[in-house]
Design a protein around this motif. Sequence first.
Motif, PDB file in Angstrom:
ATOM      1  N   ASP A  80      -9.048  -4.676   6.617  1.00  0.00           N
ATOM      2  CA  ASP A  80      -8.144  -4.781   5.893  1.00  0.00           C
ATOM      3  C   ASP A  80      -8.622  -4.602   4.402  1.00  0.00           C
ATOM      4  O   ASP A  80      -7.384  -3.988   3.718  1.00  0.00           O
ATOM      5  CB  ASP A  80      -9.432  -7.137   5.441  1.00  0.00           C
ATOM      6  N   TYR A  81      -9.499  -4.293   4.047  1.00  0.00           N
ATOM      7  CA  TYR A  81     -10.195  -3.636   2.935  1.00  0.00           C
ATOM      8  C   TYR A  81     -10.094  -1.804   2.762  1.00  0.00           C
ATOM      9  O   TYR A  81     -10.611  -2.021   1.415  1.00  0.00           O
ATOM     10  CB  TYR A  81     -11.603  -4.534   2.235  1.00  0.00           C
ATOM     11  N   MET A 112      -8.498   0.215   5.240  1.00  0.00           N
ATOM     12  CA  MET A 112      -7.143   0.823   5.718  1.00  0.00           C
ATOM     13  C   MET A 112      -5.682   0.251   4.788  1.00  0.00           C
ATOM     14  O   MET A 112      -4.994   0.705   5.265  1.00  0.00           O
ATOM     15  CB  MET A 112      -7.023  -0.344   7.267  1.00  0.00           C
ATOM     16  N   LYS A 113      -6.089  -1.384   4.599  1.00  0.00           N
ATOM     17  CA  LYS A 113      -4.650  -1.711   3.609  1.00  0.00           C
ATOM     18  C   LYS A 113      -5.042  -1.422   2.358  1.00  0.00           C
ATOM     19  O   LYS A 113      -4.409  -1.458   1.244  1.00  0.00           O
ATOM     20  CB  LYS A 113      -4.892  -3.258   3.343  1.00  0.00           C
ATOM     21  N   ASN A 114      -5.815  -0.166   1.400  1.00  0.00           N
ATOM     22  CA  ASN A 114      -6.727  -0.233   0.443  1.00  0.00           C
ATOM     23  C   ASN A 114      -5.388   1.447  -0.092  1.00  0.00           C
ATOM     24  O   ASN A 114      -5.521   2.344   0.767  1.00  0.00           O
ATOM     25  CB  ASN A 114      -7.627   0.366  -0.020  1.00  0.00           C
ATOM     26  N   PRO A 115      -4.822   0.910  -1.040  1.00  0.00           N
ATOM     27  CA  PRO A 115      -4.006   3.092  -1.066  1.00  0.00           C
ATOM     28  C   PRO A 115      -4.447   3.435  -1.172  1.00  0.00           C
ATOM     29  O   PRO A 115      -4.119   4.778  -1.476  1.00  0.00           O
ATOM     30  CB  PRO A 115      -2.699   1.455  -2.107  1.00  0.00           C
ATOM     31  N   PHE A 116      -5.290   3.679  -2.103  1.00  0.00           N
ATOM     32  CA  PHE A 116      -5.969   4.546  -2.336  1.00  0.00           C
ATOM     33  C   PHE A 116      -7.238   5.571  -1.527  1.00  0.00           C
ATOM     34  O   PHE A 116      -7.587   6.123  -1.738  1.00  0.00           O
ATOM     35  CB  PHE A 116      -7.072   3.975  -3.849  1.00  0.00           C
ATOM     36  N   SER A 125       0.483  -0.868   0.095  1.00  0.00           N
ATOM     37  CA  SER A 125       0.228  -0.454   0.210  1.00  0.00           C
ATOM     38  C   SER A 125       0.395   1.193  -0.195  1.00  0.00           C
ATOM     39  O   SER A 125       0.559   2.374  -0.757  1.00  0.00           O
ATOM     40  CB  SER A 125      -0.906   0.353   1.214  1.00  0.00           C
ATOM     41  N   TYR A 152      -6.290  -6.214  -0.907  1.00  0.00           N
ATOM     42  CA  TYR A 152      -6.806  -5.586  -0.164  1.00  0.00           C
ATOM     43  C   TYR A 152      -7.354  -4.005  -0.820  1.00  0.00           C
ATOM     44  O   TYR A 152      -7.683  -3.094  -0.548  1.00  0.00           O
ATOM     45  CB  TYR A 152      -6.242  -4.663   0.919  1.00  0.00           C
ATOM     46  N   CYS A 185     -15.028   2.443  -1.200  1.00  0.00           N
ATOM     47  CA  CYS A 185     -13.814   0.862  -1.477  1.00  0.00           C
ATOM     48  C   CYS A 185     -14.869  -0.043  -2.013  1.00  0.00           C
ATOM     49  O   CYS A 185     -15.722  -1.057  -1.187  1.00  0.00           O
ATOM     50  CB  CYS A 185     -13.000   0.361  -0.571  1.00  0.00           C
TER      51      CYS A 185
END
Lengths: 233, 157
Positions: B124-125, B127-131, A65, A162, B140
């Motif tokens: 998971d979906y 906080m770990k998403n770079p965007f 990330s 993720y 998301c």
Amino acid sequence: MSQPRPPNGPSGAGTNPSVVLPKETSSSHNTTLRYPSNGKTIYHRHLSRSKTAELSQASFAYLFSEMVTYAQRRVTGIQDLEKRLNTQGHPLGLKLLDLLLIREPPRSQSRPLNIITLLHFIKINLWQHLFGRQADRLEKSSDPNALDEYMIIDNEPLVNAYVSVPKEMSQLNCAAFVAGIIEGVCDGAVFPAKVTAHSVGSKEEGEMWPGRTVFLVKFQDEVLEREALIGKG
Amino acid sequence: MTVFALIIINKAGGLIYNRTFYEGGLNNLTTNDYLVLAGTFHGVHAITARLNPVPIPGANRNSASSAGTMTRPETPSGLEVLESENFRLQCFTTLTGIKFLLFTDTTQTNVDLTMRRVYEMYTDYVMKNPFYQLEMPVRCDMFERKLLSYIREINNR
């Protein structure tokens, strides 16, 4: 992901893994290189040591990330961003080719000499090492105008586990990083190629695998030329 | 047994996520009303967190350091459950101050477990998403998809 673990003492858990600067380097010139106190760096270790080592997926997800966020700085567009991710993966591929070959039994240690063995090496050995399983499919382009194109298909790439790409960037696939690794392996084996990652999740059978990704491997002309010559002889 | 809706409030009291899972469980509010609800709940929660524990007279810093270990008192949880005749609101506050509000049927069981799973999905979906940008509204796809299929499974049980 199985990657080398941080340096630890040679005898395992009981030793102190603290890292200090050797006296001679700290006094003579200012280097920021650090060595373990026992003088044994990662290069002293046996190459097969971390063969079965595994890494937490959560820690990799956070690292990846941050890598994407880092690559996103000062980019001009989505293509530029994919290029940067590709560049991050490329050196890994170069090194992994050597490492994975040397871990093979001596009989099969030679580097891949034709396109099919190279692609099988990527689909099986590289994928097994990086993601703990093989890639889902390997295909050759059926388009007569694109005989230099091969496709490696992964139904759910681990790096995208993720990642939700925002709508305004729907062209982007962060597996461009993995494409960079593949490109590194191809380049290292002297099969120069351009590898790109494409999402195909929303098409026909994509309902079941919304994250399905195709890695399009486009070899350069001289590779096919050589391949044809070998085929003749 | 139905899960009606989920609301996520950031640590400043702003609404960052709002999803209704079951039509007819709650009246539909306008977006503005949801924002007001989030802000109001945030305020009430802050006040309830101050009501108790009452400071023990005589317990000061010296006694804490003489114990040898630095112990930090557990943060007061504040308002946790709000129940009416027709629905139940469970609130879960993370260590970083994000609030998850789950509106359910009054007879719903294992809400703690559901809440935990929702929190796991968030970590998971989201906080770990770079965007995803911290404190900003959650948009998301992956989170949405996993959340909806999980809640649908519960509601169809």
